[in-house]
Design an enzyme around this catalytic site. Structure first.
Site, mmCIF file in Angstrom:
data_model
loop_
_atom_site.group_PDB
_atom_site.id
_atom_site.type_symbol
_atom_site.label_atom_id
_atom_site.label_comp_id
_atom_site.label_asym_id
_atom_site.label_seq_id
_atom_site.Cartn_x
_atom_site.Cartn_y
_atom_site.Cartn_z
ATOM 1 N N PHE A 1 0.863 -1.179 0.000
ATOM 2 C CA PHE A 1 0.000 0.000 0.000
ATOM 3 C C PHE A 1 0.896 1.224 0.000
ATOM 4 O O PHE A 1 1.649 1.455 0.929
ATOM 5 C CB PHE A 1 -0.951 0.050 1.203
ATOM 6 C CG PHE A 1 -1.925 1.188 1.075
ATOM 7 C CD1 PHE A 1 -3.098 1.040 0.345
ATOM 8 C CD2 PHE A 1 -1.657 2.438 1.623
ATOM 9 C CE1 PHE A 1 -3.979 2.110 0.171
ATOM 10 C CE2 PHE A 1 -2.537 3.504 1.458
ATOM 11 C CZ PHE A 1 -3.702 3.337 0.734
ATOM 12 N N ASP A 25 9.434 2.808 1.669
ATOM 13 C CA ASP A 25 8.269 3.603 2.035
ATOM 14 C C ASP A 25 8.033 3.396 3.530
ATOM 15 O O ASP A 25 7.497 2.378 3.953
ATOM 16 C CB ASP A 25 7.044 3.160 1.220
ATOM 17 C CG ASP A 25 5.790 3.957 1.588
ATOM 18 O OD1 ASP A 25 5.810 4.678 2.599
ATOM 19 O OD2 ASP A 25 4.784 3.833 0.853
ATOM 20 N N LYS A 31 2.810 10.841 7.526
ATOM 21 C CA LYS A 31 1.996 10.579 8.725
ATOM 22 C C LYS A 31 2.518 11.278 9.996
ATOM 23 O O LYS A 31 2.261 12.447 10.192
ATOM 24 C CB LYS A 31 1.836 9.087 8.937
ATOM 25 C CG LYS A 31 1.033 8.419 7.791
ATOM 26 C CD LYS A 31 0.513 7.066 8.185
ATOM 27 C CE LYS A 31 -0.008 6.277 7.004
ATOM 28 N NZ LYS A 31 -1.389 6.535 6.653
HETATM 29 C C1 PLP Z 1 3.154 2.745 3.572
HETATM 30 C C2 PLP Z 1 2.250 3.848 3.138
HETATM 31 N N1 PLP Z 1 2.604 4.641 2.103
HETATM 32 C C3 PLP Z 1 1.832 5.643 1.687
HETATM 33 C C4 PLP Z 1 0.628 5.910 2.287
HETATM 34 C C5 PLP Z 1 -0.237 7.030 1.769
HETATM 35 O O1 PLP Z 1 -0.242 8.111 2.643
HETATM 36 P P1 PLP Z 1 -1.379 9.234 2.524
HETATM 37 O O2 PLP Z 1 -2.669 8.610 2.938
HETATM 38 O O3 PLP Z 1 -0.917 10.313 3.479
HETATM 39 O O4 PLP Z 1 -1.377 9.703 1.115
HETATM 40 C C6 PLP Z 1 0.211 5.129 3.366
HETATM 41 C C7 PLP Z 1 -1.091 5.378 4.026
HETATM 42 O O5 PLP Z 1 -1.632 4.571 4.727
HETATM 43 C C8 PLP Z 1 1.032 4.073 3.801
HETATM 44 O O6 PLP Z 1 0.682 3.265 4.808
#
Ligand code: PLP
Length: 396
Positions: free
Chosen positions: A138, A223, A252
């Site tokens: 994700f 990520d 986050k």
């Molecule tokens: C690992 C990871 N990358 C990217 C994102 C996307 O972040 P955002 O919701 O702030 O766009 C998330 C959101 O849950 C995430 O868990």
């Protein structure tokens, strides 16, 4: 139906299915609803509220900065951005940082950087660059990021999708080596898959991926939007295996639970592919976000939130493992990033979340079987005891 819920349901798009509780206030680990009922927040806005709700130091910085200067765009310098980027680079061992707002935007930034690096540094033929990703990932919900998702619902109906991605099984380093071709720009990976249900790869996985990537001149991009900033018991989840990725995505908790703040960080040779006009964001790096982001990093270090996460996460995992409920299929996690997998034949994770809510504990299911437990990292041992006893009641 509650009037507030009715209004949101009537005027909002139905792209979420919230639990039926209306929150109006938060402090530390707790949030309160309209009727004054108190709940423990064991979800922390998908790990964004690691500092706890309305941390006084962060609220102070936010309000002071908001009264001085908030948004000017990147058309000008401000006295806030440099210090934030410097601190973020120093803490993560990266050379440069590019500020965005949401996690998805920072991942998009990473993809753009990797592709341009492939063409201008590695010498990949134009339009041929490929990025390897993992099944179950994700990384966000933009049209490009759903293109690299393996979740049919995220993709269905939103095509045509973006080409240039290849998926392999998560946790399988050999699969990575087999998937690499001369056109491979990068391997984009979560050190622990969060939305997939807190999925931990085998020990040594990330380290093997790093050496495979180095061997083949492929960028390793981690990520850490969800796993970063103390969530798994180290500042970065990469630190568990002494891995220093070529690109790192944070979001986050970087906004201290107050604002969307994200960064793509990288080495000089990767970040130098960007020239003025290549990429940007009206709001990314604004002085309000930079001030809060810097203070969020300072609080994280000064309050030893990563160390707390390691110690209290192990404590919580141990207590949960002793619950011995017939509803539990497995419990796994690292630091205060724990997934409680429910036997699908016995109950859905959503049902468990509703029952937990009724007893004063908020969490959210991921997929249909996993209840995520990722409280603010400021949680105390006594509060963990309180949470585990509620969970124990619900699961028996
Ligand atoms: C690992 C990871 N990358 C990217 C994102 C996307 O972040 P955002 O919701 O702030 O766009 C998330 C959101 O849950 C995430 O868990």
């Amino acid at each position: 139906m509650n009037a507030v819920i009715e209004m949101e349901t009537r005027y909002g798009a139905q792209n979420y299915q919230p639990l039926p509780v209306v929150l109006i206030r938060g402090r530390g680990v707790y949030v309160w609803d309209q009727n004054g009922n108190r709940y423990m927040d064991m979800m922390s806005a998908y790990s964004s509220v690691s500092h706890g709700h309305c941390h006084p130091r962060l609220v102070n910085v936010l309000t002071e900065q908001a009264q001085r200067l908030a948004i000017v765009s990147r058309a000008f310098y401000t006295d806030r951005l440099g210090a934030f980027l410097k601190r973020a680079c120093e803490l993560t061992g990266q050379d440069r940082a590019l500020p965005m707002n949401t996690g998805a935007e920072a991942v998009e930034t990473a993809i753009k950087a990797a592709r341009k690096w492939a063409y201008t540094v590695k010498g990949v033929a134009p339009e041929r660059a490929e990025i390897i990703v993992c099944r179950g990932n994700f990384h966000g919900r933009t049209t490009t990021l759903i293109s690299l998702s393996s979740e049919p619902q995220y993709r269905y109906g939103f095509g045509p999708l973006t080409p240039g991605f290849k998926a392999i099984d998560y946790g399988d380093a050999e699969a990575l080596e087999n998937a690499i071709t001369p056109a491979t720009a990068a391997f984009l990976v979560e050190p622990i898959q969060g939305e997939a249900g807190i999925v931990l790869p085998p020990a040594g996985y990330l380290r093997s991926c790093q050496s495979i990537c180095r061997k083949h001149q492929v960028l390793l991009i981690c990520d850490e939007v969800q796993t970063g900033l103390g969530r798994t018991g180290k500042l970065l989840a990469c630190n568990h295996e002494n891995v220093r990725p070529d690109g790192l995505v944070l979001g986050k908790a970087l906004g201290g639970g107050l604002l969307p703040v994200s960064l793509f960080l990288a080495s000089h040779d990767v970040m130098s592919v960007f020239t003025p006009g290549d990429h940007g964001s009206t709001f990314g790096g604004n002085p309000l976000a930079a001030a809060v982001g810097l203070e969020a990093l300072n609080v994280l270090i000064e309050e030893r939130l990563a160390e707390r996460s390691a110690e209290l996460g192990a404590y919580m995992l141990g207590r949960l493992q002793r619950l011995e409920s017939p509803l539990i299929k497995s419990i796994r996690g690292k630091g205060l990033f724990i997934g409680l997998e429910i036997h699908p034949a016995k109950a859905s994770a959503r049902e468990i979340c509703v029952r937990l809510m009724e007893k004063g504990l908020l969490s959210k299911e991921t997929h249909t079987t996993v209840v995520r437990l990722a409280p603010p990292l400021v949680i105390t041992r006594d509060q963990i005891d309180e949470a585990v006893s509620i969970i124990g009641e619900v699961l028996h």
